[in-house]
Design a protein around this motif. Structure first.
Motif, PDB file in Angstrom:
ATOM      1  N   ILE A  57      36.452   8.556   0.267  1.00  0.00           N
ATOM      2  CA  ILE A  57      35.281   9.338   0.651  1.00  0.00           C
ATOM      3  C   ILE A  57      34.826  10.218  -0.506  1.00  0.00           C
ATOM      4  O   ILE A  57      33.631  10.319  -0.790  1.00  0.00           O
ATOM      5  CB  ILE A  57      35.564  10.173   1.923  1.00  0.00           C
ATOM      6  N   GLU A  58      35.778  10.841  -1.188  1.00  0.00           N
ATOM      7  CA  GLU A  58      35.440  11.683  -2.340  1.00  0.00           C
ATOM      8  C   GLU A  58      34.778  10.852  -3.440  1.00  0.00           C
ATOM      9  O   GLU A  58      33.785  11.265  -4.029  1.00  0.00           O
ATOM     10  CB  GLU A  58      36.688  12.383  -2.879  1.00  0.00           C
ATOM     11  N   LEU A  59      35.316   9.675  -3.728  1.00  0.00           N
ATOM     12  CA  LEU A  59      34.727   8.808  -4.755  1.00  0.00           C
ATOM     13  C   LEU A  59      33.301   8.420  -4.395  1.00  0.00           C
ATOM     14  O   LEU A  59      32.413   8.369  -5.253  1.00  0.00           O
ATOM     15  CB  LEU A  59      35.578   7.549  -4.942  1.00  0.00           C
ATOM     16  N   GLN A  60      33.065   8.160  -3.123  1.00  0.00           N
ATOM     17  CA  GLN A  60      31.711   7.820  -2.685  1.00  0.00           C
ATOM     18  C   GLN A  60      30.786   9.035  -2.771  1.00  0.00           C
ATOM     19  O   GLN A  60      29.626   8.907  -3.138  1.00  0.00           O
ATOM     20  CB  GLN A  60      31.732   7.265  -1.266  1.00  0.00           C
ATOM     21  N   THR A  61      31.318  10.207  -2.467  1.00  0.00           N
ATOM     22  CA  THR A  61      30.521  11.432  -2.506  1.00  0.00           C
ATOM     23  C   THR A  61      30.045  11.733  -3.919  1.00  0.00           C
ATOM     24  O   THR A  61      28.910  12.154  -4.117  1.00  0.00           O
ATOM     25  CB  THR A  61      31.343  12.625  -1.962  1.00  0.00           C
ATOM     26  N   ILE A  62      30.916  11.486  -4.895  1.00  0.00           N
ATOM     27  CA  ILE A  62      30.530  11.777  -6.275  1.00  0.00           C
ATOM     28  C   ILE A  62      29.899  10.561  -6.956  1.00  0.00           C
ATOM     29  O   ILE A  62      29.612  10.599  -8.144  1.00  0.00           O
ATOM     30  CB  ILE A  62      31.729  12.294  -7.102  1.00  0.00           C
ATOM     31  N   ASP A  63      29.697   9.484  -6.177  1.00  0.00           N
ATOM     32  CA  ASP A  63      29.115   8.239  -6.685  1.00  0.00           C
ATOM     33  C   ASP A  63      29.857   7.771  -7.933  1.00  0.00           C
ATOM     34  O   ASP A  63      29.291   7.622  -9.013  1.00  0.00           O
ATOM     35  CB  ASP A  63      27.622   8.409  -6.951  1.00  0.00           C
ATOM     36  N   ALA A  64      31.147   7.524  -7.746  1.00  0.00           N
ATOM     37  CA  ALA A  64      32.035   7.174  -8.850  1.00  0.00           C
ATOM     38  C   ALA A  64      31.752   5.805  -9.464  1.00  0.00           C
ATOM     39  O   ALA A  64      32.308   5.480 -10.499  1.00  0.00           O
ATOM     40  CB  ALA A  64      33.489   7.225  -8.372  1.00  0.00           C
ATOM     41  N   GLY A  65      30.917   5.028  -8.848  1.00  0.00           N
ATOM     42  CA  GLY A  65      30.604   3.701  -9.374  1.00  0.00           C
ATOM     43  C   GLY A  65      31.188   2.611  -8.490  1.00  0.00           C
ATOM     44  O   GLY A  65      32.261   2.777  -7.898  1.00  0.00           O
ATOM     45  N   ASP A  66      30.487   1.494  -8.424  1.00  0.00           N
ATOM     46  CA  ASP A  66      30.873   0.423  -7.515  1.00  0.00           C
ATOM     47  C   ASP A  66      32.267  -0.130  -7.799  1.00  0.00           C
ATOM     48  O   ASP A  66      33.027  -0.415  -6.865  1.00  0.00           O
ATOM     49  CB  ASP A  66      29.843  -0.711  -7.561  1.00  0.00           C
ATOM     50  N   GLY A  67      32.639  -0.292  -9.058  1.00  0.00           N
ATOM     51  CA  GLY A  67      33.949  -0.853  -9.393  1.00  0.00           C
ATOM     52  C   GLY A  67      35.089   0.029  -8.945  1.00  0.00           C
ATOM     53  O   GLY A  67      36.080  -0.447  -8.377  1.00  0.00           O
ATOM     54  N   VAL A  68      34.962   1.319  -9.184  1.00  0.00           N
ATOM     55  CA  VAL A  68      36.008   2.281  -8.797  1.00  0.00           C
ATOM     56  C   VAL A  68      36.112   2.352  -7.281  1.00  0.00           C
ATOM     57  O   VAL A  68      37.213   2.345  -6.712  1.00  0.00           O
ATOM     58  CB  VAL A  68      35.705   3.676  -9.397  1.00  0.00           C
ATOM     59  N   ILE A  69      34.968   2.397  -6.625  1.00  0.00           N
ATOM     60  CA  ILE A  69      34.948   2.469  -5.158  1.00  0.00           C
ATOM     61  C   ILE A  69      35.526   1.198  -4.556  1.00  0.00           C
ATOM     62  O   ILE A  69      36.347   1.250  -3.633  1.00  0.00           O
ATOM     63  CB  ILE A  69      33.524   2.755  -4.650  1.00  0.00           C
ATOM     64  N   ALA A  70      35.140   0.040  -5.090  1.00  0.00           N
ATOM     65  CA  ALA A  70      35.653  -1.231  -4.572  1.00  0.00           C
ATOM     66  C   ALA A  70      37.170  -1.318  -4.740  1.00  0.00           C
ATOM     67  O   ALA A  70      37.872  -1.821  -3.855  1.00  0.00           O
ATOM     68  CB  ALA A  70      34.963  -2.400  -5.269  1.00  0.00           C
ATOM     69  N   ALA A  71      37.700  -0.837  -5.846  1.00  0.00           N
ATOM     70  CA  ALA A  71      39.150  -0.851  -6.068  1.00  0.00           C
ATOM     71  C   ALA A  71      39.860   0.015  -5.034  1.00  0.00           C
ATOM     72  O   ALA A  71      40.908  -0.367  -4.501  1.00  0.00           O
ATOM     73  CB  ALA A  71      39.470  -0.386  -7.489  1.00  0.00           C
ATOM     74  N   GLU A  72      39.303   1.181  -4.734  1.00  0.00           N
ATOM     75  CA  GLU A  72      39.922   2.071  -3.746  1.00  0.00           C
ATOM     76  C   GLU A  72      39.800   1.476  -2.338  1.00  0.00           C
ATOM     77  O   GLU A  72      40.710   1.624  -1.518  1.00  0.00           O
ATOM     78  CB  GLU A  72      39.309   3.467  -3.810  1.00  0.00           C
ATOM     79  N   GLN A  73      38.692   0.784  -2.061  1.00  0.00           N
ATOM     80  CA  GLN A  73      38.542   0.094  -0.775  1.00  0.00           C
ATOM     81  C   GLN A  73      39.628  -0.969  -0.616  1.00  0.00           C
ATOM     82  O   GLN A  73      40.247  -1.070   0.450  1.00  0.00           O
ATOM     83  CB  GLN A  73      37.181  -0.593  -0.681  1.00  0.00           C
ATOM     84  N   ARG A  74      39.856  -1.742  -1.666  1.00  0.00           N
ATOM     85  CA  ARG A  74      40.899  -2.771  -1.616  1.00  0.00           C
ATOM     86  C   ARG A  74      42.262  -2.132  -1.372  1.00  0.00           C
ATOM     87  O   ARG A  74      43.052  -2.626  -0.569  1.00  0.00           O
ATOM     88  CB  ARG A  74      40.919  -3.592  -2.902  1.00  0.00           C
ATOM     89  N   ARG A  75      42.516  -1.027  -2.056  1.00  0.00           N
ATOM     90  CA  ARG A  75      43.798  -0.329  -1.870  1.00  0.00           C
ATOM     91  C   ARG A  75      43.956   0.137  -0.425  1.00  0.00           C
ATOM     92  O   ARG A  75      45.012  -0.035   0.189  1.00  0.00           O
ATOM     93  CB  ARG A  75      43.899   0.855  -2.828  1.00  0.00           C
ATOM     94  N   LEU A  76      42.895   0.724   0.135  1.00  0.00           N
ATOM     95  CA  LEU A  76      42.954   1.185   1.517  1.00  0.00           C
ATOM     96  C   LEU A  76      43.173   0.013   2.464  1.00  0.00           C
ATOM     97  O   LEU A  76      43.991   0.093   3.382  1.00  0.00           O
ATOM     98  CB  LEU A  76      41.683   1.954   1.895  1.00  0.00           C
TER      99      LEU A  76
END
Length: 135
Positions: A57-76
């Protein structure tokens, strides 16, 4: 000790680990939880899910970028699949009993969908269960 001063980095009404032991923060103190090994394992697994969900959620809030967000989604998704394979759905009676005092329990429940017609819970679709679907 069974009671220690609260760590200001730990949210109130949340579980945390201190030297491998499960503690619960309430107000200005953290109390060691006297739970079975199985219950401790459930709590630790849900803490890991909670922390990953909050990070995402924090990564999405700061718009960390699609690659970083996708990696964290996979981890979750991997954490969720591993947890539920071992302990069942987050919303199961045993998992609720273990973790419902944590202020993030219902955040974790949002990773699952309740089917009112069949009175059952099931995981949300992979694309959306990790708060990652960008429509």
């Amino acid at each position: 000790p069974d009671i220690i001063p609260a760590d200001p980095d730990i949210r109130n009404y949340s579980f945390t680990l201190v030297d491998g032991d499960v503690f619960y923060r309430e107000g200005g103190i953290m109390v060691r939880q006297d739970v079975s090994a199985t219950m401790s394992e459930r709590i630790k697994g849900m803490m890991e899910l909670r922390d990953c969900t909050r990070r995402l959620i924090e990564l999405q809030t700061i718009d960390a970028g699609d690659g970083v967000i996708a990696a964290e989604q996979r981890r979750l998704n991997e954490l969720y699949d591993a947890f539920t394979a071992k302990h069942g759905l987050i919303s199961s009676r045993e998992n609720k009993r273990a973790f419902d005092v944590d202020s993030s329990y219902y955040l974790l429940c949002s990773l699952e969908i309740h089917d009112d017609v069949h009175q059952a819970h099931h995981p949300a679709a992979p694309a959306s269960r990790a708060y990652g679907h960008r429509g």
